[in-house]
Enzyme design. Structure first.
Site, PDB file in Angstrom:
ATOM      1  N   CYS A  29      55.080  55.090 -29.199  1.00 43.20           N
ATOM      2  CA  CYS A  29      55.705  55.460 -27.970  1.00 43.20           C
ATOM      3  C   CYS A  29      57.169  54.988 -28.145  1.00 43.20           C
ATOM      4  O   CYS A  29      57.699  55.329 -29.485  1.00 43.20           O
ATOM      5  CB  CYS A  29      55.007  54.438 -26.852  1.00 43.20           C
ATOM      6  SG  CYS A  29      55.052  52.784 -27.004  1.00 43.20           S
ATOM      7  N   HIS A 545      62.412  53.929 -19.409  1.00 40.97           N
ATOM      8  CA  HIS A 545      60.970  53.938 -19.853  1.00 40.97           C
ATOM      9  C   HIS A 545      60.111  54.120 -18.492  1.00 40.97           C
ATOM     10  O   HIS A 545      60.234  53.105 -17.773  1.00 40.97           O
ATOM     11  CB  HIS A 545      60.434  52.749 -20.773  1.00 40.97           C
ATOM     12  CG  HIS A 545      59.180  52.605 -21.168  1.00 40.97           C
ATOM     13  ND1 HIS A 545      58.180  52.780 -20.303  1.00 40.97           N
ATOM     14  CD2 HIS A 545      58.726  53.080 -22.350  1.00 40.97           C
ATOM     15  CE1 HIS A 545      57.016  52.827 -21.227  1.00 40.97           C
ATOM     16  NE2 HIS A 545      57.432  52.942 -22.579  1.00 40.97           N
TER      17      HIS A 545
END
Length: 623
Positions: A29, A545
């Site tokens: 990620c 994020h």
């Protein structure tokens, strides 16, 4: 770190987690290398945390997460070079669970299995399109020996598709590839095909077998290989090692071929016959409805192999009536999917996707061959497939009203339209085709996923470096999304909460739009659309994020508005997020904003608490 540092770090991590044999799958990620380990007991967590470049290790969601920070894409790239992860095979062989509903998971599985053969499919489809064009314009006759040879070359991949699928399906379902190919070969063996075509009763050991044509089919071999994987593992456990090597494949082939013919064939034939008879009956009292069903669901029928139920009815109509009204709505269905492919080719920022979509659209329009685009473009992206269904349903309904029918058994395409000109209203059919193409194209072009530019070495080399951190002064980092502020120490992610990724804050969002907190250059965009790295004009590196562990959603619910290398102003739209979908999937929507190069700065101080509107000051950064 230099590139050799990334390479050695990847090798060190792989060694300390127990080697490649202990890793089921590997993804990354925005900040973490996410591994699924077969046995976490083999991993030396303490040793990994001491490696230069590793921030910490987390274990969550069934994953062994090595937190690296901004350098994780490069470490993952190096890991891909020394392992199978990140290769084409990984797409077919990974066993990481896919999030989403059952249908979406099924689509992802089928798309992943098709991925390694996309280019041959696209090439073969284009080959078939050119051959169709050549015969239509009289450049070559279908009876010529040269044509027969070329047609065999163009059609082989599609005709023997189950054998090719057996290879990639075996990788995914952990079965022996050659045993799977043997089973697939039996399904398309000439005598088996002849038994299906003959129409006479067939029995195996006295048990009636309902035959169907498995050439070009998809679902039967996928089901068979899935069952094969389980059977192989069972036999490997119970058979003695002295006879295991030859008895396992022998028993698997002997069991799976008759079992597939006696189970998959009857089920598929029963379902397809029921659907085809039902649609045929609807044509009698509601042609528009039957046309909508055929136009909207034809590609779904093809996907599941149910279209074979319509073939006998179409063939019978052609033999007795010299036309088949069931054929008419299929033209808008096929061309609508081709139109969606064309829209993707024009809209997508991914050069790899465009390279598949463009020839696939051409083969769909000219030859009616949609497999390359369906499995390589529309299905993986989902929305283009749905928009193609919508266009096909509207166009099919119009074609049904006009009584459009085919007078020959052809692949529905632009070049085969003359076969539909003698029965029913050809003008109405053209209206239906136009409606189907426009609906599918426009919906996909304006509302379909745009995707990101390919994240390759060339893009990285061209990435604007941006200025170094300024020597003195202060800048303000804005709030990326409207919502309630949460202290970074209180966010439900221990890595971010610890400050290891940098100073910042969390926000529980109240809206679905995420904005840039600074003016600068987009340095990183996760392909899943949940994380963005931006380097400000003053050299401050900010990570936004969206959500906690939302990388697991694999992009579902996220639509990026920027690409890597883009110049953005403060307050520019970064992404839209379907918060309801995130919550439905079981993930926290808290949006994190951290300054990842905090150590290079004098101070990073949160400015406010409570509820903030996007675009207001959130962090004060002292350079």
């Amino acid at each position: 770190m230099a590139s050799v540092g990334y390479r050695s770090l990847a090798a060190d991590i792989l060694r300390e987690v127990g080697g490649e044999d202990n890793v089921s799958s590997a993804v990354h990620c925005a900040t973490r290398l996410r591994l699924r380990l077969k046995d976490e007991g083999k991993a030396d967590t303490g040793a990994i945390e001491k490696l230069p470049g590793v921030i910490t290790v987390m274990k969550a969601g069934g994953q062994y997460q090595v937190v690296i920070g901004n350098d994780v894409p490069t470490v993952y790239a190096e890991l891909s070079r020394i392992t199978r992860f990140g290769s084409e095979d990984a797409g077919a062989g990974g066993d990481a669970p896919t999030q989403g509903n059952l249908f979406n998971r099924f689509i992802d599985m089928v798309s992943g299995i098709f991925t390694p053969m996309l280019w041959p499919l696209a090439g073969s489809g284009l080959f078939k399109a050119f051959l169709t064009m050549a015969t239509t314009f009289g450049w070559i006759k279908a009876t010529d020996q040269s044509y027969i040879i070329l047609a065999a070359a163009a059609d082989a991949l599609f005709y023997f598709l189950p054998i090719f699928l057996a290879v990639t399906a075996a990788r995914r379902f952990k079965a022996n590839q050659f045993t799977a190919m043997a089973i697939a070969g039996a399904l398309v063996y000439p005598t088996i095909v002849a038994l299906a075509a003959d129409g006479k009763p067939v029995a195996f050991a006295g048990i009636p077998v309902v035959m169907m044509n498995y050439t070009s089919s998809v679902i039967p071999i996928l089901v068979a290989v899935w069952m094969l994987g389980h059977l192989e593992r069972f036999l490997l456990k119970i058979l003695p090692s002295a006879v295991r090597n030859f008895l396992v494949p022998l028993l698997c082939i002997a069991i799976m071929v008759p079992l597939t013919l006696m189970t998959v064939g009857p089920v598929t034939t029963f379902i397809s016959a029921g659907i085809s008879n039902g649609v045929s009956a609807i044509f009698g009292f509601a042609p528009w409805l039957a046309g909508a069903i055929m136009g909207g669901l034809w590609q779904v029928f093809v996907l599941f192999g149910l279209h074979w139920g319509f073939v006998p009815l179409m063939a019978t109509d052609l033999a007795t009536l010299h036309y088949s009204i069931m054929f008419g709505p299929v033209v808008p269905a096929v061309l609508a999917q081709a139109a969606s492919m064309l829209a993707v080719a024009l809209r997508s920022r991914s050069a790899k996707r465009r390279a598949v979509a463009a020839p696939a659209a051409l083969s769909g329009f000219l030859a009616g061959v949609t497999e390359p685009g369906i499995y390589g473009v529309n299905l993986p992206l989902k929305k283009p497939f749905y928009f193609g269904i919508a266009g096909g349903a509207v166009g099919g309904a119009i074609a049904g009203v006009g009584g459009s029918a085919a007078t020959a058994f052809v692949f529905p395409s632009l070049l085969s339209l003359p076969a539909f000109s003698q029965v029913g209203s050809f003008a109405v059919l053209m209206l239906g085709v136009l409606a189907a193409v426009l609906i599918a194209f426009l919906l996909t072009f304006f509302f379909g996923p745009r995707e990101q530019a390919d994240d390759d070495a060339a893009a990285a080399a061209q990435e604007p470096a941006g200025p170094a951190v300024a020597a003195t002064g202060n800048i303000t980092v804005l709030t990326p999304v409207t919502g309630a502020v949460v202290a970074l120490a209180d966010v439900p992610d221990k890595v971010f909460a610890s400050g290891a990724m940098g100073a910042g804050l969390g926000i529980v969002p109240e809206e679905d739009r995420v904005y840039s907190p600074v003016a600068g250059t987009v340095q990183a965009v996760m392909k899943t659309g949940h994380a963005y790295g931006i380097k400000s004009d003053d050299g401050v590196e900010v990570l936004v994020h969206v959500g906690i562990d939302t990388v697991q959603m694999k992009g579902e619910g996220f639509v990026s508005a920027v690409s890597r290398g883009d110049r953005v102003e403060a307050g520019a739209l970064l992404a839209t997020v379907d918060r309801a979908k995130v919550l439905e999937a079981g993930y926290d929507t808290t949006t994190l904003m951290v300054v990842t190069n905090t150590k290079d700065l004098t101070a990073v101080v949160p400015l406010a608490q409570g509820r903030l509107t996007h675009g207001v000051p959130a962090l004060d950064v002292e350079l």
